[in-house]
Design a protein around this motif. Structure first.
Motif, PDB file in Angstrom:
ATOM      1  N   GLU A 102       0.838  -1.203   0.000  1.00 61.75           N
ATOM      2  CA  GLU A 102       0.000   0.000   0.000  1.00 61.75           C
ATOM      3  C   GLU A 102       0.879   1.261   0.000  1.00 61.75           C
ATOM      4  OE1 GLU A 102      -3.434   2.093   2.777  1.00 61.75           O
ATOM      5  OE2 GLU A 102      -2.903   0.000   3.151  1.00 61.75           O
ATOM      6  N   PHE A 103       1.919   1.251   0.824  1.00 59.95           N
ATOM      7  CA  PHE A 103       2.862   2.370   0.866  1.00 59.95           C
ATOM      8  C   PHE A 103       3.594   2.481  -0.473  1.00 59.95           C
ATOM      9  CE2 PHE A 103       7.154   3.882   2.625  1.00 59.95           C
ATOM     10  CZ  PHE A 103       6.834   5.220   2.442  1.00 59.95           C
ATOM     11  N   GLU A 104       4.020   1.354  -1.011  1.00 56.64           N
ATOM     12  CA  GLU A 104       4.713   1.355  -2.295  1.00 56.64           C
ATOM     13  C   GLU A 104       3.829   1.948  -3.396  1.00 56.64           C
ATOM     14  OE1 GLU A 104       7.337  -1.676  -5.056  1.00 56.64           O
ATOM     15  OE2 GLU A 104       6.017  -2.517  -3.537  1.00 56.64           O
ATOM     16  N   ASN A 105       2.560   1.562  -3.418  1.00 62.78           N
ATOM     17  CA  ASN A 105       1.626   2.104  -4.411  1.00 62.78           C
ATOM     18  C   ASN A 105       1.447   3.607  -4.246  1.00 62.78           C
ATOM     19  OD1 ASN A 105       1.196  -0.396  -5.601  1.00 62.78           O
ATOM     20  ND2 ASN A 105      -0.618  -0.840  -4.369  1.00 62.78           N
ATOM     21  N   ALA A 106       1.388   4.075  -3.002  1.00 67.34           N
ATOM     22  CA  ALA A 106       1.216   5.514  -2.748  1.00 67.34           C
ATOM     23  C   ALA A 106       2.417   6.294  -3.266  1.00 67.34           C
ATOM     24  CB  ALA A 106       1.009   5.764  -1.256  1.00 67.34           C
ATOM     25  N   VAL A 107       3.616   5.811  -2.992  1.00 68.09           N
ATOM     26  CA  VAL A 107       4.820   6.503  -3.467  1.00 68.09           C
ATOM     27  C   VAL A 107       4.875   6.444  -4.997  1.00 68.09           C
ATOM     28  CG1 VAL A 107       7.343   6.544  -3.434  1.00 68.09           C
ATOM     29  CG2 VAL A 107       6.084   6.070  -1.328  1.00 68.09           C
ATOM     30  N   PHE A 162      11.273   2.444   0.991  1.00 68.98           N
ATOM     31  CA  PHE A 162      12.095   3.653   0.931  1.00 68.98           C
ATOM     32  C   PHE A 162      13.290   3.436  -0.001  1.00 68.98           C
ATOM     33  CE2 PHE A 162       9.977   4.333   5.016  1.00 68.98           C
ATOM     34  CZ  PHE A 162       9.682   5.685   4.962  1.00 68.98           C
ATOM     35  N   MET A 163      13.972   2.310   0.182  1.00 68.38           N
ATOM     36  CA  MET A 163      15.179   2.032  -0.595  1.00 68.38           C
ATOM     37  C   MET A 163      14.880   1.820  -2.071  1.00 68.38           C
ATOM     38  SD  MET A 163      17.499   2.460   1.584  1.00 68.38           S
ATOM     39  CE  MET A 163      18.845   2.002   0.524  1.00 68.38           C
ATOM     40  N   SER A 164      13.713   1.261  -2.378  1.00 68.27           N
ATOM     41  CA  SER A 164      13.397   0.961  -3.774  1.00 68.27           C
ATOM     42  C   SER A 164      13.133   2.214  -4.600  1.00 68.27           C
ATOM     43  CB  SER A 164      12.210  -0.001  -3.862  1.00 68.27           C
ATOM     44  OG  SER A 164      11.016   0.622  -3.443  1.00 68.27           O
ATOM     45  N   PHE A 165      12.790   3.334  -3.952  1.00 73.08           N
ATOM     46  CA  PHE A 165      12.457   4.548  -4.695  1.00 73.08           C
ATOM     47  C   PHE A 165      13.529   5.630  -4.668  1.00 73.08           C
ATOM     48  CE2 PHE A 165       8.161   2.864  -4.252  1.00 73.08           C
ATOM     49  CZ  PHE A 165       7.656   3.097  -5.525  1.00 73.08           C
ATOM     50  N   GLU A 167      16.775   6.121  -5.271  1.00 69.34           N
ATOM     51  CA  GLU A 167      17.654   6.414  -6.412  1.00 69.34           C
ATOM     52  C   GLU A 167      16.874   6.963  -7.594  1.00 69.34           C
ATOM     53  OE1 GLU A 167      20.495   3.466  -7.559  1.00 69.34           O
ATOM     54  OE2 GLU A 167      21.070   3.052  -5.479  1.00 69.34           O
ATOM     55  N   GLU A 168      15.733   6.358  -7.874  1.00 65.63           N
ATOM     56  CA  GLU A 168      14.907   6.789  -9.004  1.00 65.63           C
ATOM     57  C   GLU A 168      14.416   8.229  -8.809  1.00 65.63           C
ATOM     58  OE1 GLU A 168      11.193   4.951 -11.597  1.00 65.63           O
ATOM     59  OE2 GLU A 168      11.542   4.212  -9.571  1.00 65.63           O
ATOM     60  N   ILE A 169      13.982   8.556  -7.608  1.00 66.42           N
ATOM     61  CA  ILE A 169      13.487   9.906  -7.330  1.00 66.42           C
ATOM     62  C   ILE A 169      14.629  10.918  -7.374  1.00 66.42           C
ATOM     63  CG2 ILE A 169      12.560  11.349  -5.471  1.00 66.42           C
ATOM     64  CD1 ILE A 169      10.546   9.119  -4.923  1.00 66.42           C
ATOM     65  N   ARG A 170      15.773  10.565  -6.800  1.00 66.83           N
ATOM     66  CA  ARG A 170      16.904  11.490  -6.832  1.00 66.83           C
ATOM     67  C   ARG A 170      17.450  11.660  -8.242  1.00 66.83           C
ATOM     68  NH1 ARG A 170      19.827   9.804  -1.140  1.00 66.83           N
ATOM     69  NH2 ARG A 170      18.434  11.041   0.174  1.00 66.83           N
ATOM     70  N   ALA A 171      17.308  10.662  -9.092  1.00 70.12           N
ATOM     71  CA  ALA A 171      17.790  10.754 -10.473  1.00 70.12           C
ATOM     72  C   ALA A 171      17.054  11.833 -11.261  1.00 70.12           C
ATOM     73  CB  ALA A 171      17.653   9.404 -11.174  1.00 70.12           C
ATOM     74  N   ILE A 223      13.266  12.019  -0.975  1.00 67.26           N
ATOM     75  CA  ILE A 223      12.341  11.556   0.059  1.00 67.26           C
ATOM     76  C   ILE A 223      12.984  11.922   1.387  1.00 67.26           C
ATOM     77  CG2 ILE A 223      11.239   9.572   1.164  1.00 67.26           C
ATOM     78  CD1 ILE A 223      11.503   8.066  -1.502  1.00 67.26           C
ATOM     79  N   LYS A 224      12.257  12.685   2.188  1.00 65.28           N
ATOM     80  CA  LYS A 224      12.739  13.042   3.518  1.00 65.28           C
ATOM     81  C   LYS A 224      11.773  12.439   4.534  1.00 65.28           C
ATOM     82  CE  LYS A 224      14.944  17.318   1.940  1.00 65.28           C
ATOM     83  NZ  LYS A 224      16.254  16.753   1.729  1.00 65.28           N
ATOM     84  N   ILE A 225      12.315  11.986   5.646  1.00 67.04           N
ATOM     85  CA  ILE A 225      11.539  11.287   6.656  1.00 67.04           C
ATOM     86  C   ILE A 225      11.488  12.149   7.909  1.00 67.04           C
ATOM     87  CG2 ILE A 225      11.414   9.199   8.071  1.00 67.04           C
ATOM     88  CD1 ILE A 225      13.216   7.858   5.863  1.00 67.04           C
ATOM     89  N   CYS A 226      10.300  12.242   8.514  1.00 66.85           N
ATOM     90  CA  CYS A 226      10.200  13.038   9.735  1.00 66.85           C
ATOM     91  C   CYS A 226       9.301  12.374  10.756  1.00 66.85           C
ATOM     92  CB  CYS A 226       9.712  14.452   9.424  1.00 66.85           C
ATOM     93  SG  CYS A 226       7.989  14.569   8.951  1.00 66.85           S
ATOM     94  N   GLY A 227       9.449  12.855  11.991  1.00 64.23           N
ATOM     95  CA  GLY A 227       8.538  12.499  13.065  1.00 64.23           C
ATOM     96  C   GLY A 227       8.633  11.083  13.583  1.00 64.23           C
ATOM     97  N   ALA A 228       9.697  10.359  13.287  1.00 66.21           N
ATOM     98  CA  ALA A 228       9.785   8.970  13.733  1.00 66.21           C
ATOM     99  C   ALA A 228       9.827   8.886  15.250  1.00 66.21           C
ATOM    100  CB  ALA A 228      11.023   8.304  13.133  1.00 66.21           C
ATOM    101  N   THR A 229       9.054   7.969  15.795  1.00 64.03           N
ATOM    102  CA  THR A 229       9.086   7.711  17.233  1.00 64.03           C
ATOM    103  C   THR A 229      10.446   7.104  17.581  1.00 64.03           C
ATOM    104  OG1 THR A 229       8.235   5.471  16.965  1.00 64.03           O
ATOM    105  CG2 THR A 229       6.595   7.240  17.261  1.00 64.03           C
ATOM    106  N   PRO A 230      10.833   7.129  18.847  1.00 59.33           N
ATOM    107  CA  PRO A 230      12.134   6.545  19.210  1.00 59.33           C
ATOM    108  C   PRO A 230      12.296   5.098  18.739  1.00 59.33           C
ATOM    109  CG  PRO A 230      11.312   7.867  21.027  1.00 59.33           C
ATOM    110  CD  PRO A 230      10.214   7.820  19.993  1.00 59.33           C
ATOM    111  N   LYS A 231      11.234   4.312  18.835  1.00 58.35           N
ATOM    112  CA  LYS A 231      11.292   2.902  18.423  1.00 58.35           C
ATOM    113  C   LYS A 231      11.561   2.781  16.916  1.00 58.35           C
ATOM    114  CE  LYS A 231       8.254  -1.151  18.427  1.00 58.35           C
ATOM    115  NZ  LYS A 231       6.929  -1.633  18.827  1.00 58.35           N
TER     116      LYS A 231
END
Length: 123
Positions: A31-36, A65-68, A70-74, A79-87
């Motif tokens: 589902e996440f992969e489809n959204a990206v 995250f890893m699958s996209f 390189e393609e996005i940066r190309a 892709i920037k990540i924010c708000g991650a809980t400590p876990k």
């Protein structure tokens, strides 16, 4: 039993924010992969993944995250990540994500990072 997972999409200027909620695992990673992929296909290449409500991430979720990246940066995006809980942040750190991705405290800080460090245009 299926794990609860939702994605909320919002925009801020030319940035797309995907806010994840729940468990990102082998069952929910597609589902996440489809959204990206939908964002990328629509020409949106500056993504923020908000993890403040993400309670768990597995290797399948990390793989999205890893699958996209390189393609996005190309094409001059990121892709920037924010708000991650400590876990969740601990999982990102163990796997070396800080060397690859910007990990920021919240959406405003991430938007500011895009402003402060403009992404160069791709070919």
């Amino acid at each position: 039993m299926a794990t609860a997972f939702t994605i909320q999409r919002s925009t801020q200027d030319d940035l797309v924010v995907l806010s994840l909620d729940g468990y990102l695992d082998a069952h929910t990673a597609p589902e996440f992969e489809n959204a990206v992929q939908q964002e990328f296909d629509a020409g949106h290449k500056r993504l923020i993944v908000n993890c403040e409500r993400l309670s768990y991430i597995s290797s399948a979720g990390l793989g999205v995250f890893m699958s996209f990246i390189e393609e996005i940066r190309a094409v001059g995006g990121d892709i920037k990540i924010c708000g991650a809980t400590p876990k969740v942040l601990q999982v990102f750190e163990i796997l070396g994500f800080p060397a690859i991705f910007d990990l920021l405290p919240d959406v405003p800080a991430t938007v500011q990072r895009y402003v402060d460090v403009p992404v160069k245009g791709g070919e």
